[in-house]
Design an enzyme around this catalytic site. Structure first.
Site, mmCIF file in Angstrom:
data_model
loop_
_atom_site.group_PDB
_atom_site.id
_atom_site.type_symbol
_atom_site.label_atom_id
_atom_site.label_comp_id
_atom_site.label_asym_id
_atom_site.label_seq_id
_atom_site.Cartn_x
_atom_site.Cartn_y
_atom_site.Cartn_z
ATOM 1 N N ARG A 58 0.807 -1.219 0.000
ATOM 2 C CA ARG A 58 0.000 0.000 0.000
ATOM 3 C C ARG A 58 0.837 1.265 0.000
ATOM 4 N NH1 ARG A 58 -3.264 -3.940 1.858
ATOM 5 N NH2 ARG A 58 -1.301 -4.661 2.708
ATOM 6 N N THR A 59 1.808 1.347 0.891
ATOM 7 C CA THR A 59 2.527 2.613 1.060
ATOM 8 C C THR A 59 3.275 2.965 -0.219
ATOM 9 O OG1 THR A 59 2.748 2.093 3.394
ATOM 10 C CG2 THR A 59 4.166 3.839 2.547
ATOM 11 N N LYS A 87 24.731 -5.307 -0.299
ATOM 12 C CA LYS A 87 26.205 -5.373 -0.313
ATOM 13 C C LYS A 87 26.783 -4.909 1.011
ATOM 14 C CE LYS A 87 26.464 -3.891 -5.163
ATOM 15 N NZ LYS A 87 26.999 -2.783 -5.978
ATOM 16 N N ARG A 108 11.470 3.426 3.585
ATOM 17 C CA ARG A 108 11.044 2.419 4.564
ATOM 18 C C ARG A 108 12.244 1.522 4.838
ATOM 19 N NH1 ARG A 108 5.731 -1.324 4.354
ATOM 20 N NH2 ARG A 108 4.863 0.655 5.057
ATOM 21 N N HIS A 134 5.072 5.401 11.601
ATOM 22 C CA HIS A 134 4.578 5.316 10.221
ATOM 23 C C HIS A 134 3.642 6.519 10.030
ATOM 24 C CE1 HIS A 134 3.348 3.865 6.437
ATOM 25 N NE2 HIS A 134 3.019 2.624 6.725
HETATM 26 C C1 NCD Z 1 1.761 -1.311 8.095
HETATM 27 C C2 NCD Z 1 3.265 -1.192 8.254
HETATM 28 O O1 NCD Z 1 4.015 -1.404 7.303
HETATM 29 O O2 NCD Z 1 3.661 -0.855 9.357
HETATM 30 N N1 NCD Z 1 1.379 -1.476 6.780
HETATM 31 C C3 NCD Z 1 1.052 -0.368 6.042
HETATM 32 O O3 NCD Z 1 1.912 0.343 5.601
HETATM 33 N N2 NCD Z 1 -0.235 -0.080 5.882
HETATM 34 C C4 NCD Z 1 1.130 -2.281 8.998
HETATM 35 C C5 NCD Z 1 1.712 -3.655 9.105
HETATM 36 O O4 NCD Z 1 2.595 -4.050 8.365
HETATM 37 O O5 NCD Z 1 1.222 -4.375 9.979
#
Ligand code: NCD
Length: 302
Positions: A58-59, A87, A108, A134
């Site tokens: 999603r993100t 690496k 991320r 997040h």
């Molecule tokens: C979440 C995350 O990556 O922290 N996912 C997201 O981006 N909607 C929640 C999760 O992974 O549980």
């Protein structure tokens, strides 16, 4: 500006931010019906980097879609394996390098880079930093709540699941604590102290599933999360929400989940009028468009 914590865009800005989200949402609807919309050139000439060193659906895709919908472009590293992290490069060096190539960078990774306090060559958007925060998910959650209740005040919100390792709840609790009249109930693994240094906030720790069930009729928002097994979650059986339990909630209450879900929400709940988790993930694109406009377009209304 960087967006490292859910409070980096202060609550005083939410009316303006949410107005931009509304405009984006309406423009997306018009565009889907074949109309020409002005949002499609807002990011013309801008380049976003998406550096995802941990899995994401999603993100990452909603940021990339947001950039494309606004006429901008993005560059990315193929999911996890393709970067020099393989690496042995440090995350810091990777961010430093990529930030030189783009106008903004969504990152991320499995470490809490949002707490470093370091600045890079372009604005950095935290797309999830280990078990820390997040923030863009929390803004999506807040917008979804705001649309349902017209406010982020005087709400009773229960957070359920792996509150120790779940970064979405860490960000959401920080965001909601800006309105000190919200009551936040917690059920699951203990949320670490830095996220719940409250002043006047009302925190209710629910000791067992029976108490949580007693609380369901009082809730405005039930925020479910999965066990974060990849971060060392204790593997306890989760609390499972089924239709019978969901129906104990007030008809105007909403059920949220940042997704992905495992078994903590039974699929039969998807049809329940309170289920708002797919609307929540749909809001990901307009909210992230508004965030990009906030950071790269200087928050100008469109
Ligand atoms: C979440 C995350 O990556 O922290 N996912 C997201 O981006 N909607 C929640 C999760 O992974 O549980």
């Amino acid at each position: 500006m960087d967006l490292m914590r859910s409070t980096d865009i202060g609550r005083q800005h939410f009316p303006q931010l949410f107005e931009i989200v509304e405009d984006m949402r309406k423009s997306l609807e018009l565009s889907a019906r074949g109309h020409n919309v002005s949002i499609s050139s807002l990011m013309q000439g801008k380049l976003l980097g998406t550096l995802f060193l941990e899995p994401s659906t999603r993100t990452r895709l909603s940021f990339e879609a947001a950039m494309k919908r606004m006429g901008g472009d993005f560059i990315s590293v193929p999911a996890g394996e393709g970067s020099s992290a393989k690496k042995g490069e440090s995350i810091r060096d990777t961010i430093l390098t990529v930030s030189q190539y783009v106008d903004a960078l969504v990152v991320r990774a499995d470490s809490a880079f949002g707490t470093w306090g370091q600045s890079f060559d372009c604005p950095i958007i935290n797309g999830g930093d280990g078990a820390n925060e997040h923030p863009t998910q929390a803004l999506i959650d807040a917008y979804t709540i705001y649309r349902a209740f017209g406010s982020l005040e005087n709400l009773t919100v229960a957070m359920v699941g792996d509150l120790k390792h779940g970064r979405t709840v860490h960000s959401l609790v920080r965001l909601l604590r800006q309105n000190t009249n919200n009551t936040i109930c917690m059920f699951g693994s203990d949320m670490p102290h830095p996220y719940i240094q409250f002043h006047n906030d009302k925190i209710v720790n629910l000791p067992d599933a029976g108490v949580l069930i007693d609380y369901l009729p009082k809730l405005d928002v039930l925020y479910m999360t999965r066990n974060q097994t990849e971060r060392g979650s204790d593997g306890k059986e989760p609390f499972i929400l089924n239709s019978k339990l969901a129906n104990l909630m007030h008809p105007d209450a909403i059920i949220l989940h940042p997704m992905p879900r495992r078994k903590e929400i039974h699929p039969e709940v998807d049809k329940n009028e309170r289920a708002a988790y797919f609307e929540q993930s749909k809001n990901g694109v307009p909210v992230r468009m508004a965030i990009l406009q906030w950071i790269l377009g200087n928050g100008r209304p469109i």
